[in-house]
Design an enzyme around this catalytic site. Structure first.
Site, mmCIF file in Angstrom:
data_model
loop_
_atom_site.group_PDB
_atom_site.id
_atom_site.type_symbol
_atom_site.label_atom_id
_atom_site.label_comp_id
_atom_site.label_asym_id
_atom_site.label_seq_id
_atom_site.Cartn_x
_atom_site.Cartn_y
_atom_site.Cartn_z
ATOM 1 N N ASP A 117 40.825 52.049 43.355
ATOM 2 C CA ASP A 117 38.927 51.908 43.039
ATOM 3 C C ASP A 117 38.383 50.827 43.445
ATOM 4 O OD1 ASP A 117 39.748 50.546 41.154
ATOM 5 O OD2 ASP A 117 39.740 52.167 39.694
ATOM 6 N N GLU A 150 46.209 58.466 42.612
ATOM 7 C CA GLU A 150 46.188 58.219 41.199
ATOM 8 C C GLU A 150 44.332 58.368 41.255
ATOM 9 O OE1 GLU A 150 46.782 53.750 39.562
ATOM 10 O OE2 GLU A 150 45.329 54.081 40.024
ATOM 11 N N HIS A 180 42.037 38.332 34.537
ATOM 12 C CA HIS A 180 41.591 38.064 34.896
ATOM 13 C C HIS A 180 39.872 39.028 35.439
ATOM 14 C CE1 HIS A 180 43.049 41.542 36.616
ATOM 15 N NE2 HIS A 180 42.365 42.023 37.940
ATOM 16 N N ARG A 228 36.673 40.836 35.897
ATOM 17 C CA ARG A 228 35.482 39.903 36.148
ATOM 18 C C ARG A 228 34.812 39.775 34.397
ATOM 19 N NH1 ARG A 228 32.154 40.052 40.858
ATOM 20 N NH2 ARG A 228 34.027 41.372 42.204
ATOM 21 N N HIS A 238 45.068 33.654 38.285
ATOM 22 C CA HIS A 238 43.999 33.487 39.010
ATOM 23 C C HIS A 238 43.369 32.937 39.659
ATOM 24 C CE1 HIS A 238 41.157 36.302 41.353
ATOM 25 N NE2 HIS A 238 41.834 37.607 41.100
#
Length: 376
Positions: A100, A122, A214, A216, A247
């Site tokens: 994705d 997936e 990590h 967003r 990260h």
């Protein structure tokens, strides 16, 4: 069947991990398939490094990332690079994408524009909240619309696609190739992973807590809450070792160091190579993560996993009891972690089978591709 040119497009480490088993499987049949590997280098160092661990190398590198790009700028660059440097210069019979990411959506779109079949690995993962995870939820939904074949890891994923009016003859339940990847690493590679931590004076024992954060949507106040909870656990369980690969995004990196760098039982690392991360998962007593892939990998090792997200498209782990959704909730993180850490290692192990697969997904996908081209 004429020999087919199969293009794999990826750009991030998780894509490499989950596509490598299929690449390796198709490469066994060189009379049937010519495999073309394209790396958009959405994560340049991590993706190329991870290819190396599977003894693979990209045929085409696009170097699409620039500092401080907006999502629209990244999309524009990847779309243009794929069209000009890949599709206009090669005869492609099918494009395989996984997951994705921006690379997935762009690979699917350019293939669609060129009327080339898209095979989506997936497929069917859904949170049904377009901002959780952002922007991935929208990207995977859009990719499913143009895919000729959707390889759904689970029944739940297949049902999600059916609800969106994706034709059933385009959907195949295959398990998740992430479990295949765990078995693709050689014994020598895993010994090297052990040596890596020993060289860092970190002896992995049965009191290891692995943390990754990590995403967003966890930046800002959510990250503050997560790190305060971890800081409490670090102090409460000072006989446990906490390992956190940090990260590089400054929104994450700087806050992690501010909260955790002062504790002797905390080890902060730069992003780890895939085998090193697998080694930690294999030996962890507890994992706290907002990663998608780790939710799928950890059950193979019987490790309890706390998912620091409010929505997950990997509901199968929650239903099977191998994962617990805790969001960025301070109390939930502390209390659920404590329930595991108060036990000894053996008592903390999960008995449920990994709901995401047993390691034969790449073979299943190869067989489906064979039939697809035989019927074309």
């Amino acid at each position: 069947m004429d020999k087919k040119n199969i293009l794999f497009v990826f750009g991030t480490r998780p894509e490499v991990i989950k596509l490598a088993p299929i690449i390796l499987e198709l490469k066994k049949y060189q009379s049937k398939y010519n495999v073309i590997i394209c790396n958009t280098e959405q994560q340049k160092e991590l993706s190329n490094q991870t290819l190396h661990f599977f003894n693979l190398k990209a045929d085409i590198n696009l170097d699409c990332m620039r500092e401080n790009q907006s999502l629209a700028q990244v999309q524009s660059r990847i779309l243009t690079s794929l069209e000009q440097q890949v599709f206009s210069k090669n005869k492609i019979d099918a494009t395989i994408v996984q997951g994705d990411t921006m690379t997935v959506l762009c690979g699917a779109l350019v293939s669609f524009y060129n009327k080339i079949p898209v095979l989506h690995v997936e497929a069917g993962l859904r949170s049904y909240d377009i901002y959780e995870p952002f922007p991935e939820e929208v990207m995977r939904q859009m990719t499913s619309r143009v895919a000729a074949l959707n390889f759904a890891p689970t029944v739940k994923n297949k049902n999600a696609l059916l609800k969106e009016d994706i034709s059933e003859d385009k959907i195949f339940i295959t398990g998740n190739t992430v479990t295949d990847a765990l078995f693709c690493l050689s014994d020598d590679t895993m010994r090297n992973a052990k040596s890596f931590f020993e060289d860092k004076n970190l002896i992995i024992d049965d009191k290891l807590v692995l943390i990754t954060v990590h995403r967003r949507e966890n930046h800002g106040e959510r990250l503050d809450s997560i790190l305060k909870a971890i800081e409490f656990l670090v102090q409460k369980y000072n006989n446990h070792t906490f390992v956190l690969p940090v990260h590089p995004n400054p929104n994450v990196h700087d806050k992690v160091y501010e909260h955790l760098n002062k504790y002797s039982n905390v080890h902060l690392f730069d992003p780890l190579d895939y085998p090193n991360l697998v080694y930690l998962m294999k030996h962890a007593k507890l994992i706290l993560t907002d990663s998608g892939g780790i939710q799928e990998e950890a059950p193979t090792f019987g490790c309890p996993t706390l998912v620091m997200r409010y929505e997950t498209e990997r509901q199968e782990g929650i239903d099977a009891g191998v994962s617990v959704l805790v969001g960025a909730d301070y109390d939930k993180i502390v209390n659920t972690s404590s329930a595991v850490l108060d036990k000894d290692f053996a008592s903390s192990r999960l008995k449920a089978q990994n709901p995401y697969g047993t390691g034969n997904s790449a073979q299943k996908i190869k067989d489906i591709i064979d039939k697809y081209f035989a019927q074309a």
